[in-house]
Design an enzyme around this catalytic site. Structure first.
Site, PDB file in Angstrom:
ATOM      1  N   ALA B   8       0.837  -1.196   0.000  1.00 39.54           N
ATOM      2  CA  ALA B   8       0.000   0.000   0.000  1.00 39.54           C
ATOM      3  C   ALA B   8       0.874   1.248   0.000  1.00 39.54           C
ATOM      4  O   ALA B   8       1.827   1.336   0.758  1.00 39.54           O
ATOM      5  CB  ALA B   8      -0.905   0.024   1.230  1.00 39.54           C
ATOM      6  N   CYS B   9       0.577   2.193  -0.906  1.00 37.43           N
ATOM      7  CA  CYS B   9       1.290   3.468  -0.935  1.00 37.43           C
ATOM      8  C   CYS B   9       0.257   4.599  -0.917  1.00 37.43           C
ATOM      9  O   CYS B   9      -0.924   4.351  -1.129  1.00 37.43           O
ATOM     10  CB  CYS B   9       2.173   3.574  -2.172  1.00 37.43           C
ATOM     11  SG  CYS B   9       1.265   3.746  -3.717  1.00 37.43           S
ATOM     12  N   PRO B  10       0.697   5.834  -0.627  1.00 35.94           N
ATOM     13  CA  PRO B  10      -0.283   6.917  -0.451  1.00 35.94           C
ATOM     14  C   PRO B  10      -1.207   7.157  -1.654  1.00 35.94           C
ATOM     15  O   PRO B  10      -2.401   7.316  -1.483  1.00 35.94           O
ATOM     16  CB  PRO B  10       0.593   8.144  -0.194  1.00 35.94           C
ATOM     17  CG  PRO B  10       1.846   7.612   0.342  1.00 35.94           C
ATOM     18  CD  PRO B  10       2.055   6.289  -0.315  1.00 35.94           C
TER      19      PRO B  10
END
Lengths: 352, 99
Positions: B8-10
């Site tokens: 998960a990344c921003p």
């Protein structure tokens, strides 16, 4: 301490990840409406004047509607940001206080910084209330009644006191940015460009991006203009580099050069990652150089961008389009030439 | 070993998926099995089931943000790393000791 900072960075980025679609949607719709509206003496004019024919009336009505939808999305951005920062920290019970804190940050003019603060505070307050020992009978109503009310009261009161100082600070920063011309504008452009390219879509990049996007809400489009130019030059430049000196690159890299270039066209900095991952010490300084060039040029020529996104794809909502294209082109060429120079130097060294 | 992973990344449009792909590729090279759940802008995709989780030896958590439904993984050894590491040096992740 390191872990504390690390965790809080994660909370903030979680909130940002929920807020980004709101900024993008709001920004683009607002820009679209403004872009097609007739220009009055003081900016775009959405009033229906006497003497407009039916078609013009319909056009203005539709544009105004689109503007309102975009504004709604923008208005939700700060509550969503603060709400989901708090959510990341405290789960569902954190949502209410975070949303309210974000809303108050918006209302008081404390803006982006106020919302960040409200979100973090809300998360801590809720986590603290959760730990209070309560009677078994009270337990079921804790998450739906006691925690939301108590935490909202706390955050609301805090925002009452810190709201206007932060608002004053934001206003001061805004004035400072507006007053920036010449060398200080170039400096800001250079810093933003370096940040954008440094980790290609990672946290440092997002910090610069979010700064530009939050300035849109304050009515300053120049920061985002510079950011938008910097966003696309790393993938465009790496693509160009593989096109002009094929022998420096492997077959695989030449193929990803094409993908990289097209990602650059739609403003996705991440396109440069395959190159940077393979040779970080050579690639990252070069793409930083290119992005710094592009954003400094955009700053100097007062390029404005009404959408929180970058690359050639947002051209329609750019002020000073020619300068924008110029900034991107120069940044791209700088990136490509510098990386090819670095690569050919290191390759000739290896073959010696 | 049997791994499960969540990335998960921003922004959730590029890094999340590139990290997932890298983890899958590297696991295969090293002779491990892996199932990767992505939590990008589209929400949870390729969701890890209760069986996946109970049957796995360790969880690789490559995330810059707080992941959703993290309580699923309370009882499994974890390797927590930033998303960037899965892009730059995925092999090193598999060399880490789960805790």
């Amino acid at each position: 301490m390191k872990e504390f900072v690390q965790k809080h960075k994660q909370y903030l980025l979680s909130g940002v990840s929920f807020a980004i679609p709101f900024i993008a949607c709001g920004g683009i719709l607002i820009a679209l409406a403004i872009g097609f509206a007739p220009m009055g003496a003081s900016g775009p004019d959405f009033t229906i004047h006497e003497g407009y024919n039916q078609l013009q009336t319909i056009k203005i009505t539709v544009l105004k509607h689109i503007l309102n939808i975009g504004s709604a999305s923008f208005a939700l951005m700060l509550p969503v940001l603060a709400g989901y920062i708090s959510y990341a920290m405290a789960g569902k019970p954190g949502l209410v206080a975070g949303f309210i804190g974000g809303y108050l940050a918006k209302e008081s003019g404390a803006g982006f910084l106020g919302a960040l603060l409200a979100g973090i505070l809300a998360g801590h307050v809720v986590n603290w209330i959760k730990k209070l020992p309560v009677h078994k009978l009270l337990k079921p109503i804790m998450p739906i009644l006691i925690i939301p009310i108590l935490s909202s009261l706390v955050i609301g009161t805090v925002m009452l006191f810190v709201g206007s100082p932060i608002a004053g600070m934001m206003e001061g920063m805004q004035k400072w940015l507006e007053g920036m011309q010449g060398s200080s504008a170039i400096l800001l452009g250079l810093i933003l460009g370096a940040m954008i390219a440094f980790d290609m879509g990672g946290p440092v990049n997002k910090a610069a991006f979010f700064f530009g996007a939050s300035m849109l809400e304050q009515g300053n489009y120049h920061i985002m203009g510079a950011v938008a130019a910097a966003i696309c030059t790393p993938p465009l430049g790496m693509g160009l580099a593989t096109f002009i000196q094929k022998k420096l690159w492997t077959q695989e890299q030449r193929e990803s050069g094409i993908a990289s270039f097209s990602m650059g066209m739609i403003g996705i900095t991440e396109g440069a990652i395959p190159f940077a991952a393979a040779e970080p010490l050579r690639v990252i300084p070069c793409i930083m150089l290119g992005s710094m060039t592009a954003s400094a040029i955009a700053m100097v020529y007062n390029v404005g961008n009404h959408a929180p996104h970058g690359g050639p794809i947002v051209l329609l909502v750019i002020d000073n389009r020619i300068s924008y294209i110029f900034a991107i082109a120069v940044g791209t060429v700088v990136t490509a030439l510098s990386i090819n120079l670095v690569k050919s130097l290191s390759q000739s060294k290896e073959s010696l | 070993m049997k791994f499960i992973a969540v990335t998960a990344c921003p922004t959730g449009i590029a890094h999340t998926y590139m990290a997932a792909e890298n983890l899958e590729k590297t696991a295969k090279e090293l002779g491990h099995t892996i199932k990767v759940e992505t939590q990008g802008a589209m929400g949870i995709e390729n969701e890890l089931s209760a069986e996946d989780i109970s049957g796995a030896d360790a969880l690789i958590l490559a995330a810059d943000i707080m992941i959703e439904n993290g309580e699923r993984f309370d009882n499994i050894p974890k390797i927590e790393v930033p998303v960037q590491l899965a892009l730059k040096d995925p092999k090193s992740i598999f060399a880490k000791k789960p805790c």
